[in-house]
Design a protein around this motif. Structure first.
Motif, PDB file in Angstrom:
ATOM      1  N   PRO A   1      39.337 -10.788  18.927  1.00  0.00           N
ATOM      2  CA  PRO A   1      39.908 -11.975  18.275  1.00  0.00           C
ATOM      3  C   PRO A   1      40.416 -13.054  19.238  1.00  0.00           C
ATOM      4  O   PRO A   1      40.419 -14.229  18.881  1.00  0.00           O
ATOM      5  N   SER A   2      40.815 -12.677  20.426  1.00  0.00           N
ATOM      6  CA  SER A   2      41.349 -13.684  21.347  1.00  0.00           C
ATOM      7  C   SER A   2      40.313 -14.174  22.351  1.00  0.00           C
ATOM      8  O   SER A   2      40.627 -14.976  23.222  1.00  0.00           O
ATOM      9  N   GLU A   3      39.090 -13.709  22.229  1.00  0.00           N
ATOM     10  CA  GLU A   3      38.032 -14.054  23.181  1.00  0.00           C
ATOM     11  C   GLU A   3      37.219 -15.261  22.724  1.00  0.00           C
ATOM     12  O   GLU A   3      37.017 -15.468  21.533  1.00  0.00           O
ATOM     13  N   GLN A   4      36.714 -15.976  23.693  1.00  0.00           N
ATOM     14  CA  GLN A   4      35.763 -17.053  23.415  1.00  0.00           C
ATOM     15  C   GLN A   4      34.349 -16.486  23.558  1.00  0.00           C
ATOM     16  O   GLN A   4      34.053 -15.780  24.520  1.00  0.00           O
ATOM     17  N   ILE A   5      33.506 -16.796  22.583  1.00  0.00           N
ATOM     18  CA  ILE A   5      32.108 -16.369  22.670  1.00  0.00           C
ATOM     19  C   ILE A   5      31.432 -17.249  23.710  1.00  0.00           C
ATOM     20  O   ILE A   5      31.478 -18.466  23.640  1.00  0.00           O
ATOM     21  N   SER A   6      30.812 -16.616  24.692  1.00  0.00           N
ATOM     22  CA  SER A   6      30.167 -17.379  25.758  1.00  0.00           C
ATOM     23  C   SER A   6      28.677 -17.563  25.521  1.00  0.00           C
ATOM     24  O   SER A   6      28.062 -18.437  26.117  1.00  0.00           O
ATOM     25  N   GLY A   7      28.096 -16.765  24.649  1.00  0.00           N
ATOM     26  CA  GLY A   7      26.682 -16.950  24.373  1.00  0.00           C
ATOM     27  C   GLY A   7      26.143 -16.013  23.314  1.00  0.00           C
ATOM     28  O   GLY A   7      26.703 -14.942  23.070  1.00  0.00           O
ATOM     29  N   LEU A   8      25.091 -16.445  22.688  1.00  0.00           N
ATOM     30  CA  LEU A   8      24.340 -15.638  21.747  1.00  0.00           C
ATOM     31  C   LEU A   8      22.880 -16.003  21.938  1.00  0.00           C
ATOM     32  O   LEU A   8      22.539 -17.185  22.022  1.00  0.00           O
ATOM     33  N   ALA A   9      22.031 -15.005  22.057  1.00  0.00           N
ATOM     34  CA  ALA A   9      20.610 -15.264  22.279  1.00  0.00           C
ATOM     35  C   ALA A   9      19.772 -14.406  21.340  1.00  0.00           C
ATOM     36  O   ALA A   9      20.089 -13.241  21.095  1.00  0.00           O
ATOM     37  N   LEU A  10      18.732 -14.984  20.824  1.00  0.00           N
ATOM     38  CA  LEU A  10      17.734 -14.264  20.057  1.00  0.00           C
ATOM     39  C   LEU A  10      16.666 -13.843  21.051  1.00  0.00           C
ATOM     40  O   LEU A  10      16.182 -14.669  21.834  1.00  0.00           O
ATOM     41  N   LEU A  11      16.310 -12.567  21.060  1.00  0.00           N
ATOM     42  CA  LEU A  11      15.409 -12.035  22.073  1.00  0.00           C
ATOM     43  C   LEU A  11      14.164 -11.423  21.453  1.00  0.00           C
ATOM     44  O   LEU A  11      14.205 -10.888  20.350  1.00  0.00           O
ATOM     45  N   THR A  12      13.091 -11.486  22.187  1.00  0.00           N
ATOM     46  CA  THR A  12      11.867 -10.781  21.830  1.00  0.00           C
ATOM     47  C   THR A  12      11.189 -10.332  23.120  1.00  0.00           C
ATOM     48  O   THR A  12      11.560 -10.775  24.201  1.00  0.00           O
ATOM     49  N   ASP A  13      10.239  -9.459  23.010  1.00  0.00           N
ATOM     50  CA  ASP A  13       9.536  -9.011  24.208  1.00  0.00           C
ATOM     51  C   ASP A  13       8.319  -9.905  24.459  1.00  0.00           C
ATOM     52  O   ASP A  13       8.056 -10.845  23.711  1.00  0.00           O
ATOM     53  N   ASP A  14       7.582  -9.605  25.511  1.00  0.00           N
ATOM     54  CA  ASP A  14       6.479 -10.470  25.931  1.00  0.00           C
ATOM     55  C   ASP A  14       5.373 -10.634  24.891  1.00  0.00           C
ATOM     56  O   ASP A  14       4.740 -11.678  24.819  1.00  0.00           O
ATOM     57  N   ASN A  15       5.137  -9.617  24.091  1.00  0.00           N
ATOM     58  CA  ASN A  15       4.063  -9.746  23.105  1.00  0.00           C
ATOM     59  C   ASN A  15       4.598  -9.958  21.685  1.00  0.00           C
ATOM     60  O   ASN A  15       3.877  -9.772  20.712  1.00  0.00           O
ATOM     61  N   LEU A  16       5.865 -10.339  21.581  1.00  0.00           N
ATOM     62  CA  LEU A  16       6.511 -10.676  20.309  1.00  0.00           C
ATOM     63  C   LEU A  16       6.530  -9.523  19.308  1.00  0.00           C
ATOM     64  O   LEU A  16       6.592  -9.744  18.105  1.00  0.00           O
TER      65      LEU A  16
END
Length: 88
Positions: free
Chosen positions: A26-41
């Motif tokens: 609760p006291s943290e700032q979100i530094s990032g969010l990423a959507l990921l996939t592999d090389d062949n999707l």
């Protein structure tokens, strides 16, 4: 299987994961969010990180989501992940 567009499921999973992260840190700032996939999707995933997880890490870690320590809310992406497999 749902007939809604996969984007709707991904958006719902992102919101749920962010909400869960905010509950766990609760006291943290979100530094990032990423959507990921592999090389062949063939897979779909995500990474999410808070500022404290980057302390002591090399500066570039902020831009390398595969090196982030948290995939908090992974289960929220399961429906979208299954749908993704049907599409690719």
């Amino acid at each position: 299987m749902t007939s809604e567009p996969i984007e709707v499921g991904i958006a719902a999973a992102i919101v749920a994961a962010v909400n869960r992260l905010r509950q766990e840190y609760p006291s943290e700032q979100i530094s990032g969010l990423a959507l990921l996939t592999d090389d062949n999707l063939s897979t779909l995933g995500h990474a999410i990180c808070v500022e404290s997880a980057l302390v002591g890490q090399p500066d570039l870690t902020r831009f390398e989501p595969v090196d982030w320590l948290s995939d908090c809310g992974r289960e929220y992406f399961d429906p979208a992940r299954l749908r993704w497999k049907d599409l690719v």
